[in-house]
Write a protein that holds these residues in place. Structure first.
Motif, PDB file in Angstrom:
ATOM      1  N   LEU A 114       0.832  -1.196   0.000  1.00 13.79           N
ATOM      2  CA  LEU A 114       0.000   0.000   0.000  1.00 13.79           C
ATOM      3  C   LEU A 114       0.869   1.250   0.000  1.00 13.79           C
ATOM      4  N   LYS A 115       0.373   2.278  -0.650  1.00 10.47           N
ATOM      5  CA  LYS A 115       1.086   3.551  -0.718  1.00 10.47           C
ATOM      6  C   LYS A 115       0.062   4.667  -0.527  1.00 10.47           C
ATOM      7  N   SER A 116       0.292   5.489   0.502  1.00  7.89           N
ATOM      8  CA  SER A 116      -0.589   6.618   0.774  1.00  7.89           C
ATOM      9  C   SER A 116       0.034   7.879   0.182  1.00  7.89           C
ATOM     10  N   VAL A 117      -0.752   8.630  -0.600  1.00  5.44           N
ATOM     11  CA  VAL A 117      -0.214   9.810  -1.278  1.00  5.44           C
ATOM     12  C   VAL A 117      -1.094  11.029  -1.028  1.00  5.44           C
ATOM     13  N   VAL A 118      -0.466  12.200  -1.138  1.00  6.22           N
ATOM     14  CA  VAL A 118      -1.166  13.481  -1.111  1.00  6.22           C
ATOM     15  C   VAL A 118      -1.005  14.115  -2.484  1.00  6.22           C
ATOM     16  N   SER A 119      -2.104  14.459  -3.106  1.00  7.71           N
ATOM     17  CA  SER A 119      -2.069  15.049  -4.448  1.00  7.71           C
ATOM     18  C   SER A 119      -2.077  16.569  -4.350  1.00  7.71           C
ATOM     19  N   ALA A 120      -1.326  17.207  -5.232  1.00  6.33           N
ATOM     20  CA  ALA A 120      -1.255  18.668  -5.259  1.00  6.33           C
ATOM     21  C   ALA A 120      -0.875  19.123  -6.661  1.00  6.33           C
TER      22      ALA A 120
ATOM     23  N   SER B 285       0.205  15.561   6.988  1.00  9.51           N
ATOM     24  CA  SER B 285       0.917  14.314   6.711  1.00  9.51           C
ATOM     25  C   SER B 285       2.140  14.515   5.827  1.00  9.51           C
ATOM     26  N   VAL B 286       2.403  15.759   5.419  1.00 13.25           N
ATOM     27  CA  VAL B 286       3.556  16.038   4.558  1.00 13.25           C
ATOM     28  C   VAL B 286       4.757  16.398   5.421  1.00 13.25           C
ATOM     29  N   ARG B 287       5.913  15.793   5.115  1.00 11.63           N
ATOM     30  CA  ARG B 287       7.142  16.016   5.862  1.00 11.63           C
ATOM     31  C   ARG B 287       8.301  16.258   4.900  1.00 11.63           C
ATOM     32  N   ALA B 288       9.268  17.061   5.341  1.00  8.32           N
ATOM     33  CA  ALA B 288      10.483  17.269   4.551  1.00  8.32           C
ATOM     34  C   ALA B 288      11.205  15.936   4.378  1.00  8.32           C
TER      35      ALA B 288
ATOM     36  N   SER C 240      11.353  19.578   0.212  1.00  8.82           N
ATOM     37  CA  SER C 240      12.469  20.262   0.865  1.00  8.82           C
ATOM     38  C   SER C 240      12.022  21.290   1.892  1.00  8.82           C
ATOM     39  N   ARG C 241      10.840  21.884   1.701  1.00  8.65           N
ATOM     40  CA  ARG C 241      10.413  22.927   2.628  1.00  8.65           C
ATOM     41  C   ARG C 241       8.892  23.013   2.659  1.00  8.65           C
TER      42      ARG C 241
ATOM     43  N   VAL D 252       1.415  16.716  -8.769  1.00  4.38           N
ATOM     44  CA  VAL D 252       2.316  16.058  -7.837  1.00  4.38           C
ATOM     45  C   VAL D 252       1.568  15.057  -6.963  1.00  4.38           C
ATOM     46  N   GLU D 253       2.235  13.936  -6.692  1.00  2.00           N
ATOM     47  CA  GLU D 253       1.751  12.969  -5.704  1.00  2.00           C
ATOM     48  C   GLU D 253       2.880  12.727  -4.706  1.00  2.00           C
ATOM     49  N   ILE D 254       2.688  13.228  -3.491  1.00  4.04           N
ATOM     50  CA  ILE D 254       3.690  13.079  -2.428  1.00  4.04           C
ATOM     51  C   ILE D 254       3.394  11.795  -1.663  1.00  4.04           C
TER      52      ILE D 254
END
Length: 378
Positions: A50-56, A213-216, A237-238, A288-290
């Motif tokens: 499984l892979k959890s992603v955040v779309s932007a 849920s987003v981290r550098a 990166s930031r 983007v998918e993080i």
């Protein structure tokens, strides 16, 4: 007692009708059970990656860029570079018309020579007692002021030669010769833009529901419209500590107007781009998918099998023999882990190989759609 013919036939008709109604009732029951069984969609609990992603969505931009402008106001005499030219730091890229500044420099130079002579004479006269201390200090002040003015005019004249402040590429068309370059802190004339295209970034906007849920350091993939079917990679990166409009700051001039019109809060996230082939151009739109979480060999079920109520998340587990009597639903509460686009991890409540009902018809004939009561808790 004798039964006449008419009564006899009425009795026979009643018996036949009763038998027919009984047969129809049995047939209808069988049909309903068959329809119920056919309407149940079953899935098997299994293990998978499984892979959890955040779309932007974001914009490609150079990691480093600078707008070259003038510190003085003068007409552009010549531009020595063109769009896409590679330049080095300190390289002369444009020259401004410096005639007025040359004249001012010459006047300042004459002033220095004149005040120097006066100061030297006052110093001599003071030494023999013919001048007062105050007169000597006045002459010295005039001399120092003239030298400062000369230094300023020489500095202004030097600013007519525009040099590149960094290594990079000229991005966009520079201003042409004859254009008036205006100095200023708020809106100076940009003669050209120089960018380091060897390092690129994505400035993405992430919804407030996902930013937590987003981290550098997290990896990401993205696509751009010009390269269909191709995926690129990037790294977070930031992460901005304020939303894109600073809506929380009531003292900000643009917060009140923007917050009233925007219903969704976004935060800027900067990602460093991997582009060894130098294919990406500034201002391209990146989808983007993080990747915020990954897990191998996770016990998972389709999100459509998960339902929620006031107690928590649950699934409908298929019982043994359900295809015969339709009593397939066993409501079982579960503990969930990470979510992918279609699947959710089950931490507690299910075992590998169990079967779940995604959609079914109740005994009253009403339909229940995929997902049941509401979506997954996010």
């Amino acid at each position: 007692m004798k039964i006449n013919g008419k009564v006899k036939w009425l009795v026979i008709g009643a018996v036949v009708l009763a038998a027919a109604l009984g047969g129809y009732s049995w047939y209808s029951g069988q049909q309903e059970a068959a329809q119920q069984a056919a309407s149940v969609e079953l899935v098997t609990v299994s293990r998978q990656s499984l892979k959890s992603v955040v779309s932007a969505t974001g914009t490609i931009r150079p990691a480093d860029s600078v707008e070259v402008s003038s510190k003085i106001t003068a007409r552009i005499k010549s531009v020595l570079v063109e769009e896409n030219d590679v330049v080095k730091a300190g390289q002369v890229v444009a020259i401004l018309d410096g005639k007025d500044y040359e004249a001012t420099r010459d006047q300042a130079s004459y002033k220095v020579a004149n005040t120097r002579s006066k100061y030297n004479r006052a110093e001599y006269l003071y030494s023999i007692g013919a001048k007062s201390k105050e007169e000597l200090e006045d002459a010295e002040y005039d001399y120092d002021t003239a030298e400062s003015s000369l230094s300023k005019t020489e500095s202004d004249l030097a600013e007519t030669v525009i040099t590149a402040p960094m290594d990079g590429i000229v991005v966009g068309e520079p201003k042409t010769a004859g254009t008036m370059a205006v100095q200023g802190n708020s809106n100076p004339t940009v003669i050209m833009t120089i960018a380091d295209l060897s390092r690129k970034q994505i400035l993405a906007k992430v919804d407030e529901t996902d930013i937590g849920s987003v981290r550098a350091g997290q990896k990401a993939t993205f696509t751009v419209d010009t390269y269909t079917g191709r995926s690129f990679t990037a790294t977070v990166s930031r992460i901005s500590q304020t939303d894109v409009t600073n809506s929380w700051n009531t003292n900000s001039s643009n917060s009140s107007s923007s917050s009233s019109s925007a219903s969704v809060i976004y935060y800027y996230v900067v990602l460093d781009v991997d582009d060894p082939e130098n294919l990406l151009l500034p201002a391209m739109t990146a989808r983007v998918e993080i990747v915020t979480d990954e897990k191998e060999n996770a016990l998972a079920v389709p999100i459509s099998a998960l339902k929620t109520d006031s107690t928590g998340s649950y699934v409908m587990v298929q019982r043994e023999g359900a295809s015969k009597d339709g009593a397939f639903q066993e409501k079982r509460y579960v503990t969930t882990g990470i979510y992918s686009d279609e699947y959710v991890e089950i931490l507690e409540g299910l075992s590998d190989g169990e079967r779940l009902a995604i959609s079914y018809k109740s005994k009253s004939g009403s339909s229940s759609g995929r997902g049941g009561m509401g979506g997954p808790p996010m």
